[in-house]
Structures are given as C-alpha cells and as structure tokens.
Design an enzyme around this catalytic site. Structure first.
Site, PDB file in Angstrom:
ATOM      1  N   GLN A  79       1.664  -7.830  21.633  1.00 35.82           N
ATOM      2  CA  GLN A  79       1.776  -8.751  22.760  1.00 35.82           C
ATOM      3  C   GLN A  79       2.035  -8.025  24.082  1.00 35.82           C
ATOM      4  O   GLN A  79       2.832  -7.092  24.160  1.00 35.82           O
ATOM      5  CB  GLN A  79       2.888  -9.777  22.475  1.00 35.82           C
ATOM      6  CG  GLN A  79       2.548 -10.612  21.256  1.00 35.82           C
ATOM      7  CD  GLN A  79       3.536 -11.714  20.939  1.00 35.82           C
ATOM      8  OE1 GLN A  79       3.792 -11.964  19.762  1.00 35.82           O
ATOM      9  NE2 GLN A  79       4.091 -12.383  21.925  1.00 35.82           N
ATOM     10  N   CYS A  96       1.929 -18.852  23.014  1.00 34.30           N
ATOM     11  CA  CYS A  96       0.673 -18.188  23.398  1.00 34.30           C
ATOM     12  C   CYS A  96      -0.081 -17.576  22.217  1.00 34.30           C
ATOM     13  O   CYS A  96      -1.303 -17.735  22.119  1.00 34.30           O
ATOM     14  CB  CYS A  96       0.954 -17.134  24.457  1.00 34.30           C
ATOM     15  SG  CYS A  96       2.472 -16.227  24.179  1.00 34.30           S
ATOM     16  N   HIS A 132      -2.789 -10.861  24.683  1.00 33.34           N
ATOM     17  CA  HIS A 132      -2.162 -10.636  23.383  1.00 33.34           C
ATOM     18  C   HIS A 132      -3.264 -10.365  22.358  1.00 33.34           C
ATOM     19  O   HIS A 132      -4.299 -11.027  22.363  1.00 33.34           O
ATOM     20  CB  HIS A 132      -1.379 -11.872  22.937  1.00 33.34           C
ATOM     21  CG  HIS A 132      -0.128 -12.124  23.735  1.00 33.34           C
ATOM     22  ND1 HIS A 132       0.410 -11.224  24.625  1.00 33.34           N
ATOM     23  CD2 HIS A 132       0.708 -13.194  23.755  1.00 33.34           C
ATOM     24  CE1 HIS A 132       1.510 -11.724  25.165  1.00 33.34           C
ATOM     25  NE2 HIS A 132       1.708 -12.922  24.664  1.00 33.34           N
ATOM     26  N   ARG A 137       5.908  -6.318  20.895  1.00 37.43           N
ATOM     27  CA  ARG A 137       5.542  -6.139  22.316  1.00 37.43           C
ATOM     28  C   ARG A 137       4.978  -4.738  22.487  1.00 37.43           C
ATOM     29  O   ARG A 137       5.598  -3.764  22.032  1.00 37.43           O
ATOM     30  CB  ARG A 137       6.805  -6.310  23.178  1.00 37.43           C
ATOM     31  CG  ARG A 137       6.530  -6.288  24.664  1.00 37.43           C
ATOM     32  CD  ARG A 137       6.031  -7.604  25.201  1.00 37.43           C
ATOM     33  NE  ARG A 137       7.012  -8.671  25.075  1.00 37.43           N
ATOM     34  CZ  ARG A 137       6.705  -9.963  25.177  1.00 37.43           C
ATOM     35  NH1 ARG A 137       5.458 -10.352  25.393  1.00 37.43           N
ATOM     36  NH2 ARG A 137       7.639 -10.877  25.026  1.00 37.43           N
TER      37      ARG A 137
HETATM   38  P1  NAP Z   1       7.980 -15.980  35.235  1.00 37.51           P
HETATM   39  O1  NAP Z   1       6.808 -15.161  35.625  1.00 37.51           O
HETATM   40  O2  NAP Z   1       9.271 -15.288  35.011  1.00 37.51           O
HETATM   41  O3  NAP Z   1       8.152 -17.142  36.355  1.00 37.51           O
HETATM   42  C1  NAP Z   1       9.086 -18.189  36.233  1.00 37.51           C
HETATM   43  C2  NAP Z   1       9.735 -18.468  37.575  1.00 37.51           C
HETATM   44  O4  NAP Z   1      10.595 -17.392  37.949  1.00 37.51           O
HETATM   45  C3  NAP Z   1       8.830 -18.563  38.783  1.00 37.51           C
HETATM   46  O5  NAP Z   1       8.127 -19.777  38.807  1.00 37.51           O
HETATM   47  C4  NAP Z   1       9.816 -18.445  39.924  1.00 37.51           C
HETATM   48  O6  NAP Z   1      10.457 -19.703  40.121  1.00 37.51           O
HETATM   49  C5  NAP Z   1      10.830 -17.480  39.353  1.00 37.51           C
HETATM   50  N1  NAP Z   1      10.749 -16.140  39.968  1.00 37.51           N
HETATM   51  C6  NAP Z   1      11.824 -15.393  40.285  1.00 37.51           C
HETATM   52  N2  NAP Z   1      11.446 -14.213  40.789  1.00 37.51           N
HETATM   53  C7  NAP Z   1      10.092 -14.199  40.794  1.00 37.51           C
HETATM   54  C8  NAP Z   1       9.127 -13.247  41.224  1.00 37.51           C
HETATM   55  N3  NAP Z   1       9.478 -12.064  41.725  1.00 37.51           N
HETATM   56  N4  NAP Z   1       7.822 -13.545  41.096  1.00 37.51           N
HETATM   57  C9  NAP Z   1       7.439 -14.720  40.585  1.00 37.51           C
HETATM   58  N5  NAP Z   1       8.310 -15.673  40.159  1.00 37.51           N
HETATM   59  C10 NAP Z   1       9.642 -15.416  40.269  1.00 37.51           C
HETATM   60  O7  NAP Z   1       7.689 -16.779  33.879  1.00 37.51           O
HETATM   61  P2  NAP Z   1       6.299 -17.052  33.133  1.00 37.51           P
HETATM   62  O8  NAP Z   1       5.919 -15.873  32.340  1.00 37.51           O
HETATM   63  O9  NAP Z   1       5.332 -17.620  34.094  1.00 37.51           O
HETATM   64  O10 NAP Z   1       6.749 -18.172  32.071  1.00 37.51           O
HETATM   65  C11 NAP Z   1       7.037 -19.512  32.436  1.00 37.51           C
HETATM   66  C12 NAP Z   1       7.179 -20.336  31.184  1.00 37.51           C
HETATM   67  O11 NAP Z   1       5.936 -20.302  30.451  1.00 37.51           O
HETATM   68  C13 NAP Z   1       8.242 -19.815  30.188  1.00 37.51           C
HETATM   69  O12 NAP Z   1       8.852 -20.897  29.541  1.00 37.51           O
HETATM   70  C14 NAP Z   1       7.416 -19.024  29.193  1.00 37.51           C
HETATM   71  O13 NAP Z   1       8.048 -18.939  27.933  1.00 37.51           O
HETATM   72  C15 NAP Z   1       6.157 -19.867  29.117  1.00 37.51           C
HETATM   73  N6  NAP Z   1       4.965 -19.119  28.681  1.00 37.51           N
HETATM   74  C16 NAP Z   1       4.688 -17.908  29.267  1.00 37.51           C
HETATM   75  C17 NAP Z   1       3.554 -17.233  28.859  1.00 37.51           C
HETATM   76  C18 NAP Z   1       3.185 -15.900  29.474  1.00 37.51           C
HETATM   77  O14 NAP Z   1       2.193 -15.300  29.026  1.00 37.51           O
HETATM   78  N7  NAP Z   1       3.907 -15.391  30.459  1.00 37.51           N
HETATM   79  C19 NAP Z   1       2.705 -17.783  27.890  1.00 37.51           C
HETATM   80  C20 NAP Z   1       3.021 -19.034  27.336  1.00 37.51           C
HETATM   81  C21 NAP Z   1       4.148 -19.685  27.755  1.00 37.51           C
HETATM   82  P3  NAP Z   1      11.061 -20.189  41.527  1.00 37.51           P
HETATM   83  O15 NAP Z   1       9.917 -20.255  42.509  1.00 37.51           O
HETATM   84  O16 NAP Z   1      11.620 -21.533  41.198  1.00 37.51           O
HETATM   85  O17 NAP Z   1      12.086 -19.176  41.904  1.00 37.51           O
END
Ligand code: NAP
Length: 368
Positions: free
Chosen positions: A161, A134, A273, A266
């Site tokens: 971040q 990101c 960010h 962070r």
């Molecule tokens: P996240 O919010 O933790 O979500 C990932 C998965 O966790 C969800 O799709 C869901 O999958 C599960 N989950 C479990 N409990 C949850 C809850 N209470 N609410 C929502 N989802 C829940 O991860 P993310 O930040 O989107 O990141 C996903 C990927 O993108 C990672 O590889 C990260 O490194 C990358 N990334 C993130 C960002 C960012 O700004 N966050 C930026 C660039 C890249 P299920 O439905 O299968 O349980």
C-alpha cells in the site's frame, strides 16, 4: 441540491475536487466549503471566485444542507454525524472515512459492483453512504467477475500500500525521507571510488538515525517497508486486515460470508495500492474462462498479459497513478492445484479506492 464539502483539501478531497471539475459535477449542485482548521480563509475557486470557508463543526451551518460529503476522517465523522442526526437532520451524508461503514443503516458504495443495491437503497430512503476501504474497493473492481460468478471460495490478499493511502502528511514525509537519503550520500553515489557497500552503510545509518524524518509514519518507509497498518484487532489482525472480510461481504451482501484475509503492508510507493491474490476457486475453471470473467465485469478492469514486458509497462504504480484503470495480471494456476489461482493487481486508491465511488453516488443522489 445544497451540498457541503468537508475535507476537500486533503488527499482524497483534492482528487475528488479534480474529478468533479473534470466531470462538471459542480454544474449540478450548489456547493459550500467547510474546514476544521482554516475558518474564514478563502475556499477553492471553481471559476466563479472563492468564498470564505465555514466551520465544519457548526451544526447550524451544516443543518441547512441537503447533502454533506466528507473526506475529513473518522474523528470528524464521530464528532458531528450523530449530533446532526439527533437534531433531526435528514440529508444525505456521504463519507470517505470508516467510522460509519458497519452501521446497519449505512450503504457501502462501489457502483460497478453493487450499483443496483445502491439505487434500491436510495429509493428505500437510505441517507448514509460510505466509500469502502481502498484495498477492498480495488480488489472488488479487479475480481468482481469471479465473485459475481460465485467462484471465490476464499481469498487471501497480500497488499503493497502506497504512502498517500495514509494521508497528505505521510505523502510529504515519504518525500522528505527520500530527500534525507539523497543527502546522506551526496554526490558519492556516482563516484566509482566509493563502494556500493559504503553507500548502503550510509543509507542504513541515515535510516536508523533518530533525526531521520518519521513523525507521521512512526518509522522509516523510504528504502524500507512497514508490515502493520492501523490498529490492533483481536486474533492478531490489524484493523486494515479485518476490513478485508467485513467490507467485502457487506458490499456484496454475501451471506454466508466469503473468507478474506491477508497481511497489509505499507511500501514506498507514492500513489496506488497493489495486491497479490491467492484465490481458492469453487471449480477448476480454465484460465481463459477466468480471464474472460474478470475482464467483462466492468469498464475499468483490464487483464494484463503474464509477461515481463507487459507487467513492467502496465502493472505498476508508475503506470497506473492518476488513472481509473484497474489492471490485473500475473494470472496463473498455483502449484497447490487446479482450484488455486494467483493474480496481481494495481489500482489508484485515491480514485476507485476513495474519491470516485463517492463522486458517483453523489451523481446518483442528484439524479434521484
Ligand atoms: P488527509 O490528506 O490527511 O486530509 C484530511 C484533512 O486534513 C484535510 O481535509 C484538511 O482538513 C486536513 N489537513 C491538515 N493539514 C493538511 C495539509 N497540509 N494538506 C492537506 N490537508 C490538511 O486525509 P485523506 O488521506 O484525504 O483521508 C481522508 C479520509 O479518507 C480518511 O478517513 C481516510 O481513512 C479515508 N480514505 C483515505 C484514502 C487514501 O488513499 N488517502 C483512501 C480511502 C479512504 P481541514 O481543511 O479541515 O484542515
């Protein structure tokens, strides 16, 4: 095209779903929704009712798809990607996670910066596309004009971040920490009889209390900061810092690589960010030329006047959250000399830093 979505309810996934609905992308494809934890529960309703979620680990269900778009995370990708390819699956894999980014056959997507390379790759048979880190994507959206002009000899990015960059659980934890701090002072914050030092002591005591919510981050973030993101790499860098140079040069196809390094921190921002740049220019370009090159690189970067008012109103996470705009301000020559440029940029890491490049490469694939 039959398109499967994995990780659609996480931070990146939810923003992606919103953007795809806004841009009517779902009109162009046949979606199926998967989950790693809620098999059989209702999937999202995009206007035509919802269907039960399928198992994201079922290779049989995934193998029918033309496109898989995952914002689930690196562990999921490691678990499924190779097994699916080994079965002979030749579809398009689009991924927000970092697990596949440095593979030779994976294309890093940020089309305002490397759109021509992406189209060339699709025409050449590439089938694996990854969003970049990101902060790297947001840095290139802000400074693409200087890279394009070959003017960046080296660059240091010191980052600030947001909590949501770490995921949904961490965003919730920052809110929980804020509530716990408010509880620690109660109504006394507004009592002139209670000294500010007493308020500070109570807040600091709450932060240091083992019961303070910190399971997801590993330490308090509210009213504090954490100068270590991701895991250790050789040489003292963190993995987040290592990605700066590796991914920047991969996106640009730059060889020899431009050195990029800095310290990733962070902070208690919810979303967006921010980054402070120190740039060594190849030539001592006048500031107006620097600004003109930066501003003309793409439709989303915006040069902000180097004033207090403009900085407060346009160059904060508060102003930028939820928008595709990438403002860059505080642009000035540094005391080290005429080749040294300072600048500060803010960008929504869930949009240009994650969901938007994936959404746009999906559109390109659908049109190819
Ligand atoms: P996240 O919010 O933790 O979500 C990932 C998965 O966790 C969800 O799709 C869901 O999958 C599960 N989950 C479990 N409990 C949850 C809850 N209470 N609410 C929502 N989802 C829940 O991860 P993310 O930040 O989107 O990141 C996903 C990927 O993108 C990672 O590889 C990260 O490194 C990358 N990334 C993130 C960002 C960012 O700004 N966050 C930026 C660039 C890249 P299920 O439905 O299968 O349980």
């Amino acid at each position: 095209m039959k398109t499967g979505f994995v990780g659609w309810r996480g931070m990146v996934g939810s923003v992606l779903m919103d953007r795809m609905q806004q841009e009517r992308d779902f009109d162009l494809l046949e979606p199926t929704f998967f989950t790693t934890s809620q098999v059989g529960q209702a999937g999202p309703d995009l206007g035509a009712g919802s269907t039960p979620l399928l198992d994201a680990y079922s290779l049989d269900d995934l193998a029918h798809l033309d496109v898989i778009l995952t914002a689930q995370g690196g562990d999921y990708t490691k678990n499924v990607y190779s097994a699916l390819r080994d079965r002979g699956w030749k579809g398009f894999w689009i991924d927000a996670a970092s697990a596949l980014r440095m593979r030779e056959d994976a294309v890093l997507v940020l089309d305002p910066v490397n759109g021509a390379r992406i189209e060339e790759a699709i025409a050449g048979g590439a089938r694996t596309f990854c969003g970049a880190n990101c902060t790297v994507s947001l840095m290139l959206m802000a400074l693409g004009g200087l890279f394009e002009a070959g003017q960046v000899e080296w660059l240091s990015s010191m980052t600030y971040q947001a909590a949501s960059g770490a995921g949904a659980a961490q965003l919730r934890e920052l809110v929980a920490q804020t509530v716990a701090l408010a509880d620690a002072v109660g109504e006394d914050w507004n009592d002139p009889e209670v000294s500010v030092l007493e308020l500070e002591r109570r807040v600091t005591a709450a932060l240091r209390d083992e019961a303070f919510p910190h399971e997801s981050f590993g330490a308090p973030l509210a009213a504090s900061l954490l100068a270590y993101i991701d895991s250790a790499m050789p040489g003292g860098q963190t993995r987040e810092e290592w990605k700066g140079m590796a991914e920047t040069n991969k996106i640009l196809g730059q060889d020899p690589p431009v050195p990029v390094d800095g310290i990733c921190v962070r902070v208690g921002a919810l979303r967006c960010h921010s980054q402070a740049f120190t740039i060594k220019l190849r030539d001592p370009l006048p500031l107006d030329e620097v600004e003109q090159r930066i501003a003309s690189a793409n439709d989303w970067v915006r040069v902000v006047e180097n004033t207090r008012d403009a900085t407060f109103s346009e160059l904060t996470p508060t102003a930028v959250s939820g928008t595709l705009s990438v403002p860059i301000g505080r642009i000035r020559k540094l005391a080290m000399g005429d080749h040294y440029l300072g600048a500060f940029s803010v960008g929504d890491q869930l949009l240009w830093g994650a969901a938007e490049p994936l959404r746009r490469v999906l559109r390109t694939i659908l049109a190819s």
